[in-house]
Enzyme design. Structure first.
Site, PDB file in Angstrom:
ATOM      1  CG  HIS A 157     -36.861 -22.104  -7.267  1.00  0.00           C
ATOM      2  ND1 HIS A 157     -37.676 -22.637  -6.306  1.00  0.00           N
ATOM      3  CD2 HIS A 157     -35.940 -23.065  -7.553  1.00  0.00           C
ATOM      4  CE1 HIS A 157     -37.277 -23.861  -6.003  1.00  0.00           C
ATOM      5  NE2 HIS A 157     -36.215 -24.145  -6.746  1.00  0.00           N
ATOM      6  CG  ASP A 364     -42.054 -13.270  -6.930  1.00  0.00           C
ATOM      7  OD1 ASP A 364     -41.116 -14.072  -7.016  1.00  0.00           O
ATOM      8  OD2 ASP A 364     -42.337 -12.652  -5.881  1.00  0.00           O
TER       9      ASP A 364
HETATM   10  O1  F6P Z   1     -35.511 -17.863  -7.200  1.00  0.00           O
HETATM   11  C1  F6P Z   1     -35.985 -17.487  -6.017  1.00  0.00           C
HETATM   12  C2  F6P Z   1     -34.929 -17.503  -4.967  1.00  0.00           C
HETATM   13  O2  F6P Z   1     -34.137 -18.644  -4.956  1.00  0.00           O
HETATM   14  C3  F6P Z   1     -35.574 -17.308  -3.648  1.00  0.00           C
HETATM   15  O3  F6P Z   1     -35.711 -18.443  -2.929  1.00  0.00           O
HETATM   16  C4  F6P Z   1     -34.674 -16.351  -2.969  1.00  0.00           C
HETATM   17  O4  F6P Z   1     -35.501 -15.359  -2.487  1.00  0.00           O
HETATM   18  C5  F6P Z   1     -33.752 -15.850  -4.046  1.00  0.00           C
HETATM   19  O5  F6P Z   1     -34.049 -16.454  -5.198  1.00  0.00           O
HETATM   20  C6  F6P Z   1     -32.302 -16.094  -3.740  1.00  0.00           C
HETATM   21  O6  F6P Z   1     -31.919 -15.174  -2.842  1.00  0.00           O
HETATM   22  P1  F6P Z   1     -30.496 -15.138  -2.195  1.00  0.00           P
HETATM   23  O7  F6P Z   1     -29.637 -14.368  -3.138  1.00  0.00           O
HETATM   24  O8  F6P Z   1     -30.708 -14.413  -0.918  1.00  0.00           O
HETATM   25  O9  F6P Z   1     -30.055 -16.546  -1.991  1.00  0.00           O
END
Ligand code: F6P
Length: 490
Positions: A157, A364
């Site tokens: 992602h 991003d």
């Molecule tokens: O890669 C993006 C992501 O998975 C988002 O969905 C999220 O904002 C972040 O990374 C993971 O965040 P967290 O550490 O709060 O799970």
């Protein structure tokens, strides 16, 4: 097909509860509709050896949610350590923020291996495993190690940086080698895929033909699947939310002022400092805008145990208070700064109230806020999206007002332009973006990836002369699940 989706963070929230993170919010509706099993962390840890790793199993629409308590001895090293203090900074091109020990890496691998063993429970001949994100780069290799021959897909992602930057991650080569256990590796953009392949070619010395890499695991296909949203659902939320108390209170409080909105986790990749500085600069350069515009910045706190995040929280709070102190008036505050989350429905209503959406990350993977802001607009009077050229979403939403988030003066001017854009131009830009959103929804992303995964697995199996998967050994003691998951698993 029996689809098992794996991610660190999951969501069971409905549209009316606050949602954390783009990945969890995006996966929830597709898991609910497809009948997949979604496996992830319960957010709790457990000491000692575990006979039964699943802490909770519950239904989720047509699918199910299966949550694990991760091992207490390794959780911090895995999540705050290697995943978020080595991989996350490097994936967002901030190698200067890498702080990670060899023990953290060991914990990361332990948690990947723990998850692999837990997943064996879901293995049936027709099972397809789809692993999400940077927390589980090595999970595919761990599954192969356990004898799993099923289709294994992976989707990243976040961005994938250039090879010199990824090379700054301790154990980078070993990790990329492990990733080649996946039959299909999906990225958000062409650049991400090309950067990954360049690492494979130059640092691992492997040959690539048509995006396919041959390794000791077999063939691995690398391809691009830009993640989308459900634009019709978001538009419906936005229309419905108009009467929600938070939304109507916001509207009343504006007194005819125009509003810009930003919605982000407090993370150095999001470019929040630069955004606030640009808003500050705009008010300095164009003082006539005072009292007629303001910014609502929703900034949910995240990963506070990591020093870089704690420092950023303090820096941002100070900067916002400084800007408000310098520009504010007795009856006007330039920036409303909130450290709390909102449900998707309320967010959609807030987006529709704002004439300008600010999505200005330094890096991003995609940024779904950009897409949600567009989908939430009123078609007869849409707002303007100001978008960083470094968000994956910029590839599709190319009629947004594009900015370089490092150019504070440029951003200041662009935000002012957005506030004063005439209706005809706003509609033209918005309609072009909506066409793109409708052409690549979250449902398309989900089914395109799963189809491509099955094809990639079949091609790899054919190339290596593999037969159908065998019946699995059960590693954890078999236990009959509740009626929720029926006889789909052991
Ligand atoms: O890669 C993006 C992501 O998975 C988002 O969905 C999220 O904002 C972040 O990374 C993971 O965040 P967290 O550490 O709060 O799970």
């Amino acid at each position: 097909m029996n689809l098992v989706v794996v991610s660190n963070r999951v969501s069971r929230a409905s549209a009316t509860e606050p949602m954390t993170g783009g990945l969890a919010a995006a996966l929830l509706p597709v898991v609910e509709k497809s009948g997949a099993i979604w496996v992830g962390s319960s957010g709790r840890v457990r000491e000692g050896a575990q006979k039964e790793p699943f802490a909770e199993i519950e239904s989720l629409g047509k699918g199910a949610l299966a949550l694990l308590d991760l091992p207490a001895a390794h959780y911090a090293g895995y999540y705050e350590g290697f995943a978020n203090s080595a991989l996350w900074p490097a994936l967002h091109s901030r190698t200067d923020l890498i702080r990670s020990s060899h023990d953290d890496y060991k914990s990361y691998r332990e948690v990947n291996s723990f998850m692999a063993r837990a997943l064996l429970r879901f293995r049936k001949p027709e099972t397809v495993f789809w692993i999400q994100d940077y927390h589980f780069l090595a999970l595919g290799a761990e599954l192969r190690e356990l004898g799993v021959t099923h289709p294994l897909g992976f989707f990243l992602h976040t961005p994938w940086p250039t090879r010199d930057i990824f090379g700054g991650v301790p154990h980078s080569r070993e990790l990329v080698e492990a990733m080649l256990a996946y039959d299909l590796i999906g990225f958000q953009t062409d650049d991400d895929r090309d950067n990954f392949l360049s690492f494979v070619e130059n640092d691992l010395g492997l040959d690539i033909a048509g995006g396919v890499v041959a390794s000791k695991f077999g063939m691995s296909r690398c391809a691009v699947f830009p993640i989308g949203i459900d634009p019709a659902k978001f538009a419906a939320h936005a229309a419905k939310a108009a009467s929600h108390p938070d939304v109507s209170r916001l509207r009343r409080s504006l007194n005819g002022e125009k509003l810009a909105i930003g919605v982000d986790r407090v993370d150095y990749s999001k470019g929040l400092i630069n955004r606030i500085e640009a808003f500050d600069r705009m008010l300095t350069l164009q003082p006539q805008l005072k009292r007629s515009v303001s910014l609502l910045q929703i900034a949910t706190l995240s990963r506070g145990a990591i020093e870089a995040y704690g420092d950023l929280q303090n820096q941002l709070a100070k900067l916002v208070s400084d800007v408000n102190g310098r520009h504010g008036e007795v009856d006007w505050t330039p920036i409303r700064y909130l450290n709390k989350g909102f449900s998707q429905t309320v967010l959609a209503g807030l987006y529709r109230t704002a004439q300008v959406g600010l999505v200005t990350p330094l890096h991003d993977g995609m940024n779904l806020v950009a897409k949600e802001y567009v989908a939430a607009q009123n078609p007869v009077d849409p707002g303007v999206l100001v978008l960083s050229k470094f968000a994956g979403a910029a590839n599709e939403l190319d009629t947004a007002l594009m900015v370089n988030p490092h150019d504070i003066d440029g951003m200041a001017r662009t935000i002012a332009t957005a506030f004063s854009m005439p209706l005809v131009e706003r509609r033209m830009r918005w309609e072009a973006m909506m066409t793109k959103l409708r052409a690549g929804t979250i449902q398309d992303w989900f089914s395109d990836f799963v189809d491509a995964l099955q094809n990639a697995h079949a091609a790899s199996a054919k190339a290596s002369g593999d037969l159908a998967p065998e019946d699995p050994p059960v590693v954890w003691p078999a236990r009959s699940f509740s009626s929720i998951v029926g006889n789909r698993f052991h």
